[in-house]
Each structure stands twice: as structure tokens, then as C-alpha cells.
Design a protein around this motif. Structure first.
Motif, short mmCIF file in Angstrom:
data_model
loop_
_atom_site.label_atom_id
_atom_site.label_comp_id
_atom_site.label_asym_id
_atom_site.label_seq_id
_atom_site.Cartn_x
_atom_site.Cartn_y
_atom_site.Cartn_z
N PHE A 101 39.03 -92.67 10.97
CA PHE A 101 38.77 -91.27 11.25
C PHE A 101 39.83 -90.69 12.19
O PHE A 101 40.25 -89.53 12.02
N ALA A 102 40.29 -91.47 13.16
CA ALA A 102 41.33 -91.00 14.07
C ALA A 102 42.63 -90.74 13.31
O ALA A 102 43.32 -89.75 13.55
N SER A 103 42.97 -91.62 12.38
CA SER A 103 44.17 -91.42 11.57
C SER A 103 44.04 -90.19 10.69
O SER A 103 45.01 -89.44 10.49
N TRP A 104 42.82 -89.97 10.16
CA TRP A 104 42.60 -88.78 9.34
C TRP A 104 42.76 -87.51 10.18
O TRP A 104 43.39 -86.54 9.74
N LEU A 105 42.22 -87.50 11.39
CA LEU A 105 42.36 -86.34 12.26
C LEU A 105 43.83 -86.05 12.56
O LEU A 105 44.26 -84.88 12.58
N ALA A 106 44.59 -87.10 12.78
CA ALA A 106 45.99 -86.93 13.18
C ALA A 106 46.83 -86.28 12.10
O ALA A 106 47.86 -85.65 12.41
N GLN A 107 46.43 -86.40 10.83
CA GLN A 107 47.25 -85.82 9.77
C GLN A 107 46.82 -84.41 9.39
O GLN A 107 47.41 -83.80 8.48
N LEU A 108 45.82 -83.84 10.09
CA LEU A 108 45.37 -82.49 9.77
C LEU A 108 46.47 -81.47 10.09
O LEU A 108 47.16 -81.59 11.10
N PRO A 109 46.61 -80.45 9.25
CA PRO A 109 47.66 -79.45 9.47
C PRO A 109 47.27 -78.38 10.49
O PRO A 109 48.01 -77.42 10.69
N PHE A 110 46.12 -78.52 11.13
CA PHE A 110 45.67 -77.55 12.13
C PHE A 110 45.19 -78.30 13.37
O PHE A 110 44.93 -79.51 13.33
N ALA A 111 45.05 -77.58 14.47
CA ALA A 111 44.65 -78.21 15.74
C ALA A 111 43.16 -78.54 15.73
O ALA A 111 42.37 -77.98 14.96
N PHE A 112 42.78 -79.47 16.59
CA PHE A 112 41.38 -79.85 16.71
C PHE A 112 41.11 -80.29 18.16
O PHE A 112 42.03 -80.65 18.89
N THR A 113 39.84 -80.27 18.54
CA THR A 113 39.41 -80.71 19.86
C THR A 113 38.22 -81.65 19.70
O THR A 113 37.22 -81.29 19.08
N LEU B 262 35.00 -83.34 20.96
CA LEU B 262 33.93 -83.21 21.94
C LEU B 262 33.19 -84.54 22.13
O LEU B 262 32.83 -84.91 23.23
N GLU B 263 32.96 -85.25 21.04
CA GLU B 263 32.35 -86.57 21.04
C GLU B 263 33.04 -87.38 19.93
O GLU B 263 33.45 -86.82 18.91
N SER B 264 33.24 -88.66 20.13
CA SER B 264 32.75 -89.48 21.23
C SER B 264 33.92 -89.96 22.09
O SER B 264 35.09 -89.80 21.69
N GLU B 265 33.61 -90.60 23.22
CA GLU B 265 34.66 -91.12 24.08
C GLU B 265 35.42 -92.25 23.38
O GLU B 265 36.62 -92.42 23.58
N GLU B 266 34.69 -93.01 22.56
CA GLU B 266 35.37 -94.10 21.81
C GLU B 266 36.42 -93.54 20.87
O GLU B 266 37.51 -94.10 20.74
N LEU B 267 36.11 -92.42 20.22
CA LEU B 267 37.08 -91.79 19.33
C LEU B 267 38.29 -91.31 20.10
O LEU B 267 39.44 -91.47 19.66
N LYS B 268 38.06 -90.73 21.28
CA LYS B 268 39.18 -90.28 22.10
C LYS B 268 40.08 -91.46 22.48
O LYS B 268 41.32 -91.35 22.45
N ASP B 269 39.48 -92.58 22.84
CA ASP B 269 40.26 -93.77 23.23
C ASP B 269 41.10 -94.27 22.05
O ASP B 269 42.27 -94.63 22.23
N VAL B 270 40.51 -94.29 20.87
CA VAL B 270 41.24 -94.76 19.68
C VAL B 270 42.42 -93.83 19.40
O VAL B 270 43.53 -94.28 19.09
N LYS C 277 51.25 -95.34 20.41
CA LYS C 277 52.07 -96.11 19.48
C LYS C 277 53.03 -95.22 18.73
O LYS C 277 54.19 -95.58 18.48
N TRP C 278 52.57 -94.01 18.34
CA TRP C 278 53.44 -93.09 17.61
C TRP C 278 54.58 -92.60 18.51
O TRP C 278 55.72 -92.49 18.06
N ILE C 279 54.26 -92.31 19.76
CA ILE C 279 55.31 -91.87 20.69
C ILE C 279 56.32 -92.98 20.92
O ILE C 279 57.54 -92.76 20.93
N GLU C 280 55.80 -94.21 21.07
CA GLU C 280 56.69 -95.35 21.28
C GLU C 280 57.60 -95.58 20.07
O GLU C 280 58.77 -95.94 20.21
N ALA C 281 57.05 -95.33 18.88
CA ALA C 281 57.84 -95.53 17.67
C ALA C 281 58.98 -94.54 17.57
O ALA C 281 59.98 -94.81 16.88
N CYS C 282 58.87 -93.40 18.25
CA CYS C 282 59.94 -92.41 18.22
C CYS C 282 61.10 -92.75 19.17
O CYS C 282 62.14 -92.11 19.11
N GLY C 283 60.89 -93.74 20.03
CA GLY C 283 61.93 -94.12 20.96
C GLY C 283 61.90 -93.27 22.20
O GLY C 283 61.23 -92.23 22.28
#
Length: 320
Positions: free
Chosen positions: A282-294, A296-304, A311-317
Motif C-alpha cells: 500500500f505504501a508503494s501504491w501511495l508513492a506512485q500516485l500523481p497527486f498529493a496525499f496526507t 492520518l492513520e496508521s503510524e505503521e503505514l507512516k513508518d513504512v 531508500k529512494w533518496i539514498e538511491a539518488c545519491g
């Protein structure tokens, strides 16, 4: 009807819709070799169908003139609907479906006037539908058995093969069938579990009609039930604001038959209130959305999502 009989009838329909077809053309359309085509032609001749053979480089098979049905009239909209339907049917993952589809198209073209025939061929030759393909291919006989059971409101028995459990024998009152993202599903009342269940058809074997009858609920909607089934299996509730309009948000849910049922109005866009069983996905699906999102729940999802973002930032160097 499947197997050689249906292919013989397909040959007849193809010959009725074309003035001349070579053995190679028939073999390609049917997915068989030329020797098999010759056997089919022999069967037609034995049935009294007037097939003639033209020898030589440009020869082939044809029917005697006049062996046709009267024209059938369609509107342009009907031709488009039928042609698109046949294109979609080719991608439904049904084993041995190609001959039946060719037969239907040949029947339609045979009884159409030339103008409508050209329109139908134009759609089939120039239009492609990129639908999810079924894997593995589904046995036509299973789908026909289940379709009959749903229509006649007749109980079925079968063996269900779950990848993580031992096979189980089931007796089910089937309420409906669903094709979703390349897979077929059946939903109905399972007498083993004493409750509603959904089953993947590629995990069913030995399906048989039983004498018991049932009454399907008049308001049953398999797409709605399928969504509820997915939610009941999910263990993580998520609450996310999608900063867009309802139409755009629904368009992002290509995996969900009725995404609007998951939405509520929110002053900043659309509120998505649902449950998922895999936060990583679900986190990967959210990341590919063409619009912004916020979130609200859950904390586990935020951590993921934070972990993935790192990892994505690190992959950019490192920035310079």
C-alpha cells in the motif's frame, strides 16, 4: 461446446464469411496444423456441406455460391459494441476460446452487409485493448459449469486448492462471477464455512452440479461483495486524504471494481477509509500516485513510507 467439433463449425463459419481461404490461413486462425485443417474439411464434406478446393499457389477452400444466410442489420453503435466485446473476450484468459471467438466474428460478418462488415473488420484490425491477461488460462468447461450453476441457482461441489493449506471439499451456492485484474472469481454461500466466501477459479478442480437448489439474494452485487471480502481479510486500517477530486481518485484504483465506495468527502479532497493486509504494497501504491496525499492513520503505514522514502533518496545519491 469445445474441442474438434467446435473447430469444425468454426471452419464452416470462416468459409461462409470469406470467398476463399488457404489451408495456411485456416490453420493460423484455428491454431492447428494444415493436416488437421484437411481433416476438418473432410468432416464438413461428410456432413454434406458443399466445400470446393482450388488447387495451386493461390488456391484454398471455398463454399459453393449461395451457401449464405440473409443479411443482418446493425447500427454503427451496435457494430462497435460487438467488435469491442470480441476484442475483450480474447483477453479473458479462457483456454480454447480462440476458435469460438473466430466463429462468432465469422457468423456476424457472414450475415452483415458489406458496409457493416468493413466497419467491424476495421475495429478488429486497428483497435487494441490492453487488459490484464489471465494466468494461468482458465478451463472453458469450468466457467460454463459455474455460469450454469449461477443461472439455474443450483449448488456445486468442488475441491479448492489453497497454496498454504490442504485441499478442501466444498459445497457452494454460487451467486455470481467476477473478472478482476486478469483473474476469475466466484462468490457464494459456502456450506463448509457456513458463510459467504469468494474463490479463485484457477484454484478450483472437479466442479460438479448438485441436485440441491437455492435462491440467490435479489440485491446481490458481486463487485460490492468482493470489496467487502478483501476488507474483511485486511488487518491494517488506513485513513488517507487524497488531495484531488473523486473522479481522479477513482481512476487511480485500477485494482478495485468500485473504489467510490471507499471514499468520503473531505474539505481538502477525498478521504480514503479502508483496510489493507500489506502495508508495504500500500505504501508503494501511495508513492506512485500523481497527486498529493496526507496519511492520518496508521503510524505503521507512516513508518513504512518513511523507510521507503529513505531508500529512494539514498538511491539518488548525495546532492552536490
Amino acid at each position: 461446446m469445445t474441442g474438434p467439433v467446435s473447430r469444425v463449425l468454426t471452419v464452416l463459419e470462416l468459409l461462409q464469411s470469406h470467398k476463399l481461404l488457404s489451408g495456411a490461413e485456416l490453420a493460423e486462425k484455428l491454431g492447428v496444423d494444415r493436416r488437421t485443417v484437411r481433416r476438418y474439411i473432410t468432416v464438413l464434406e461428410d456432413m454434406g456441406v458443399p466445400v470446393t478446393t482450388e488447387q495451386g499457389r493461390y488456391g484454398g477452400y471455398m463454399l459453393v455460391p449461395g451457401f449464405k444466410l440473409p443479411p443482418m442489420m446493425f447500427t454503427d453503435e451496435e457494430v462497435l459494441a460487438v467488435s469491442l466485446g470480441l476484442l475483450a473476450a480474447r483477453q479473458l484468459g479462457l483456454a480454447e476460446a480462440a476458435p469460438a471467438i473466430e466463429s462468432v466474428q465469422a457468423k456476424l460478418e457472414r450475415v452483415m452487409p458489406d458496409g457493416l462488415k468493413r466497419r467491424a473488420r476495421g475495429v478488429s484490425e486497428t483497435t487494441k485493448l490492453m487488459l490484464a491477461r489471465s494466468a494461468p488460462p482458465l478451463d472453458n468447461r469450468l466457467l460454463m459449469t459455474l455460469t450454469q450453476a449461477v443461472r439455474e441457482e443450483q449448488r456445486i461441489s468442488f475441491t479448492y486448492h489453497h497454496p498454504d493449506r490442504e485441499p478442501t471439499c466444498r459445497e457452494v451456492d454460487p451467486y455470481g462471477l467476477l473478472f478482476q485484474l486478469g483473474r476469475w472469481y466466484m462468490s457464494g454461500y459456502c456450506h463448509l464455512r457456513g458463510d459467504m466466501r469468494s474463490f479463485r477459479l484457477d484454484r478450483i478442480s472437479g466442479a460438479q452440479l448438485m441436485p440441491q437448489k437455492f435462491k440467490r439474494p435479489a440485491d446481490f452485487d458481486i463487485a460490492h461483495h468482493f470489496i467487502q471480502s478483501l476488507n474483511s481479510m485486511a488487518t491494517h486500517r488506513v485513513l488517507v486524504i487524497l488531495h484531488t477530486d473523486t473522479e481522479t481518485a477513482a481512476g487511480a484504483f485500477t485494482f478495485c471494481p468500485d473504489a467510490r465506495a471507499l471514499f468520503r468527502h473531505h474539505e481538502q479532497g477525498v478521504l480514503l477509509d479502508t483496510s489493507v493486509d500489506n502495508l508495504e504494497w500500500f505504501a508503494s501504491w501511495l508513492a506512485q500516485l500523481p497527486f498529493a496525499f496526507t496519511i492520518l492513520e496508521s503510524e505503521e503505514l507512516k513508518d513504512v513510507l518513511r523507510e521507503k522514502a529513505g531508500k529512494w533518496i539514498e538511491a539518488c545519491g548525495r546532492s552536490r
